[in-house]
Design an enzyme around this catalytic site. Structure first.
Site, mmCIF file in Angstrom:
data_model
loop_
_atom_site.group_PDB
_atom_site.id
_atom_site.type_symbol
_atom_site.label_atom_id
_atom_site.label_comp_id
_atom_site.label_asym_id
_atom_site.label_seq_id
_atom_site.Cartn_x
_atom_site.Cartn_y
_atom_site.Cartn_z
ATOM 1 N N ARG A 128 0.850 -1.193 0.000
ATOM 2 C CA ARG A 128 0.000 0.000 0.000
ATOM 3 C C ARG A 128 0.884 1.240 0.000
ATOM 4 N NH1 ARG A 128 -1.867 0.920 4.278
ATOM 5 N NH2 ARG A 128 -1.293 -0.861 5.569
ATOM 6 N N TYR B 142 -1.202 -3.495 -7.076
ATOM 7 C CA TYR B 142 -1.073 -4.221 -5.802
ATOM 8 C C TYR B 142 -2.409 -4.245 -5.051
ATOM 9 C CZ TYR B 142 -0.287 -5.217 -0.967
ATOM 10 O OH TYR B 142 -0.423 -5.764 0.281
ATOM 11 N N GLY C 48 -3.805 -4.118 -2.015
ATOM 12 C CA GLY C 48 -4.296 -3.131 -1.043
ATOM 13 C C GLY C 48 -4.642 -1.800 -1.687
ATOM 14 N N LYS D 139 -9.693 -2.036 1.604
ATOM 15 C CA LYS D 139 -9.285 -0.884 2.412
ATOM 16 C C LYS D 139 -10.072 0.358 2.015
ATOM 17 C CE LYS D 139 -6.354 -3.419 4.483
ATOM 18 N NZ LYS D 139 -6.649 -3.837 5.858
ATOM 19 N N HIS E 206 -10.888 -1.983 11.458
ATOM 20 C CA HIS E 206 -9.807 -2.847 10.969
ATOM 21 C C HIS E 206 -9.630 -3.979 11.989
ATOM 22 C CE1 HIS E 206 -5.352 -2.960 9.401
ATOM 23 N NE2 HIS E 206 -6.102 -3.839 8.789
ATOM 24 N N SER F 56 -1.570 -3.613 10.297
ATOM 25 C CA SER F 56 -1.278 -4.548 9.217
ATOM 26 C C SER F 56 -0.060 -5.409 9.554
ATOM 27 C CB SER F 56 -0.984 -3.768 7.935
ATOM 28 O OG SER F 56 -2.024 -2.854 7.697
ATOM 29 N N CYS G 294 0.452 -7.730 11.733
ATOM 30 C CA CYS G 294 0.753 -7.966 13.155
ATOM 31 C C CYS G 294 0.067 -9.236 13.651
ATOM 32 C CB CYS G 294 0.305 -6.791 14.009
ATOM 33 S SG CYS G 294 1.387 -5.372 13.861
ATOM 34 N N ASP H 195 -9.780 -9.465 8.936
ATOM 35 C CA ASP H 195 -9.208 -8.136 8.668
ATOM 36 C C ASP H 195 -10.166 -6.983 8.950
ATOM 37 O OD1 ASP H 195 -6.996 -6.555 7.762
ATOM 38 O OD2 ASP H 195 -8.005 -6.258 5.852
ATOM 39 N N ARG I 1 1.555 -12.130 -0.736
ATOM 40 C CA ARG I 1 0.191 -12.330 -0.231
ATOM 41 C C ARG I 1 -0.462 -13.585 -0.788
ATOM 42 N NH1 ARG I 1 -2.171 -8.327 3.315
ATOM 43 N NH2 ARG I 1 -0.497 -6.849 3.635
HETATM 44 C C1 OXD Z 1 -3.325 -4.393 5.376
HETATM 45 C C2 OXD Z 1 -3.955 -5.557 4.718
HETATM 46 O O1 OXD Z 1 -2.382 -3.806 4.823
HETATM 47 O O2 OXD Z 1 -4.862 -6.142 5.335
HETATM 48 O O3 OXD Z 1 -3.775 -4.048 6.487
HETATM 49 O O4 OXD Z 1 -3.598 -5.883 3.573
HETATM 50 MN MN MN Z 2 -5.481 -5.132 7.121
#
Ligand code: OXD
Ligand code: MN
Length: 601
Positions: free
Chosen positions: A86, A216, A218, A225, A245, A267, A269, A294, A385
């Site tokens: 992102r 990409y 995101g 998002k 989120h 993100s 984590c 998410d 991803r």
């Molecule tokens: C993020 C995702 O960047 O979920 O939070 O892709």
């Molecule tokens: Mn996310």
């Protein structure tokens, strides 16, 4: 300009699912007039259409076929190396005034940026096919569900949205023919995938998103998002609900008592890992099920918060995923998955750093170059991803399609903090919980471009995703609390605290069940806790640590409060609030003063 997405010409019966809503048709006509595509492909989300698009994507090298015996129904996509995450610096909230976007968003004046985007889009789809994708976010019969359309010149987007959303006929039915019905307008063009012409722009008042110059996920899966969080949070504030989120999981005790928990982590984590947690052997009979990994949309019903997952699939971080860290994710991505930017082995399988087993002796890395274990470069990009249907998850919650949502007993905030923040603690009440969310921070990851490992404040994990003024967002949280007679309890967790030797103190993953169990105990009124200046803290014997290989000192360190570190932390909270230029309400400023006062002898 290299033609990145040559037109495709489908056989009869494919690509002709034209919607009947006049407003949609007028909008598509307007965008087609501007972008001048070779042809228009009206997506219906059917299996036949999907097969056709996969075949075309293989021909045009948008996808690489994987070994269908090893990973059936799965493909590899490589994004442009300049386009792997992102781009927060090129992401804009375009409201009539800068103040509406607030201090945490890049702002652009709508008329000016529309004009600029129009110039970029003029003729951008010449020689390409323009896909029109109808999609729905949320279960078919939920009052929270929203309809969106994405126009795109990328087949990867079409194939991914089919996994990530409820796409096609179902969305057209939900929208109906009323030209004044609410729906999101999303326009995406790859242009020439040039970072200098890369803009992700949101127009909350127009329910519109325009994304150019990136391929990409995101930045271009506009359902995620862009709609479900940035535009979603704006609509949620206006309409009295919440777009967050957050992962959503269910926890069921051996006696069959079930709670749902929503958790906001920045993100990369571990949201997906937590949502798919498998309890360790010691917790025999306990079950954890996933509603979402998410995004959570929540509304008030009978004085409680009820949540749905607006998405239909997972767009998760691959590196580090293994049968050890997340067996349910491994099972989910064993078939019918699009991988992006992982390595390709010589036998047509996928590989990434952290996968079970030995690295392959040779592979093709995410850029398409030869790779061996001796290579200096990583084989898979750190933000590579998987895109996989949520149906693939063996631990999918049975109520995931329930329109009314699932009742939330607890909300968890968390981030990646090497120091200061204990393993878990509980807010004293809702307003204090909002303060925990508003001041949470995390070390940055590869999910966004920029430095990795820098502590940044990321309120409610929404810093990059709140589509309006963050001060109004905090106030919305406080206002929601006032309308709840039975609010979720609020907690903060930190799986990432490190000891003096720089090693993680907590083993994480499945062992997080021990923390979750304490949270559930607190929800049931049975868990013990000590009152501390920062909230309710478990003492070591309040956590079930049986059969866990951890020494007492590590537990003390994990649950300890270092007053000097907390003085710095409180100063950082003040600095953060001050940096927001006066938008933070008195109620939250008071929370900070009270926190500081509780540390005084
Ligand atoms: C993020 C995702 O960047 O979920 O939070 O892709
Ligand atoms: Mn996310």
């Amino acid at each position: 300009m290299k033609n990145l997405a040559p037109a495709i010409f489908p056989p009869k019966g494919i690509g002709d699912a034209k919607p009947s809503n006049r407003a949609v048709l007028d909008w598509v006509h307007e965008i087609a007039t501007l972008t001048q595509p070779e042809n228009i492909f009206w997506c219906d989300g059917s299996e036949r259409e999907n097969e056709f698009l996969i075949a075309e994507s293989l021909k045009q090298n948008v996808l690489i076929e994987l070994n269908q015996k090893k990973v059936p129904g799965s493909y590899l996509h490589r994004s442009n190396p300049n386009d792997v995450a992102r781009v927060e610096q090129f992401t804009f909230v375009c409201t009539p005034t800068k103040q509406e976007a607030g201090p945490t968003n890049n702002w652009a004046e709508p008329r000016e940026i529309y004009a600029k985007l129009r110039e970029l889009l003029r003729g951008a789809m010449r020689g390409r096919t323009m896909f029109v994708i109808p999609y729905m976010m949320g279960p078919a019969d939920s009052p929270l569900t929203k309809v969106g359309f994405e126009i795109t010149d990328s087949k990867y987007v079409v194939l991914s949205l089919r996994t990530m959303t409820r796409m096609g006929e179902i969305a057209l039915r939900r929208l109906g023919d009323d030209p004044s019905a609410e729906w999101n307008r999303g326009v995406h063009s790859l242009l020439d995938v040039n970072p200098e012409r890369r803009f992700i722009c949101h127009f909350p008042q127009d329910n519109t998103i325009i994304s150019v110059g990136s391929g990409y996920g995101g930045n271009v899966l506009l359902s995620k998002k862009c709609l479900a969080l940035r535009i979603g949070s704006y609509l949620a504030c206006k309409q009295g609900w919440m777009a967050e989120h957050m992962l959503i999981l269910g926890v069921e005790s051996p006696e069959g008592r079930k709670h749902y928990v929503a958790a906001a982590f920045p993100s990369a984590c571990g949201k997906t890992n937590f949502a798919m947690l498998i309890p360790p052997a010691h917790f025999k009979g306990w079950k954890v099920t996933s509603v979402g990994d998410d995004i959570g949309w929540m509304r008030i019903r009978d004085g409680r918060l009820y949540a749905v997952n607006p998405e239909n699939g997972y767009f998760g971080v691959v590196p580090g995923t293994s049968y050890k860290s997340n067996p349910n994710a491994m099972r989910s991505i064993a078939h019918d998955t699009i991988y992006t930017n992982v390595a390709l082995t010589d036998d047509g399988d996928v590989w990434w750093e952290g996968k079970d087993g030995d690295p392959p002796a040779h592979a093709i890395d995410w850029r398409g170059n030869d790779w061996t274990p001796q290579s200096k470069e990583k084989a898979a990009h750190p933000n590579s991803r998987f895109t996989t249907p949520m149906r693939n998850n063996p631990a999918l919650d049975p109520d995931v399609e329930k329109g009314e949502g699932v009742p939330i007993s607890a909300i968890i905030f968390g981030g990646r903090r090497s120091d200061t923040v204990p393993l878990v603690y509980q807010a004293f009440d809702w307003s204090h919980g909002v303060y925990l969310g508003a001041t949470m921070a995390s070390e940055t990851t590869a999910a966004a471009t920029g430095a990795v490992g820098r502590v940044r404040r990321d309120p409610m994990a929404m810093l990059p995703f709140c589509g309006y003024n963050i001060g109004d967002y905090f106030q919305h949280w406080l206002d929601i609390g006032k309308r709840l007679s039975n609010p979720p309890l609020i907690f903060n967790v930190n799986w990432f605290r490190k000891g003096a030797d720089g090693k993680f103190l907590w083993s994480g993953f499945g062992e997080n069940m021990r923390v979750l169990k304490w949270i559930i105990d607190r929800c049931e009124g049975s868990g013990g806790a000590l009152k501390s200046p920062i909230g309710w803290l478990p003492s070591p014997h309040d956590l079930d640590l049986a059969e866990l290989d951890i020494d007492h000192n590590a537990v003390d360190e994990l649950l300890g409060l270092d007053h000097e570190e907390w003085q710095k932390e409180i100063a950082a909270h003040k600095e953060f609030f001050d940096s927001l230029g006066g938008v933070v309400s008195e109620e939250l400023q008071r929370q900070r003063d009270q926190l500081a006062a509780r540390f005084k002898p």
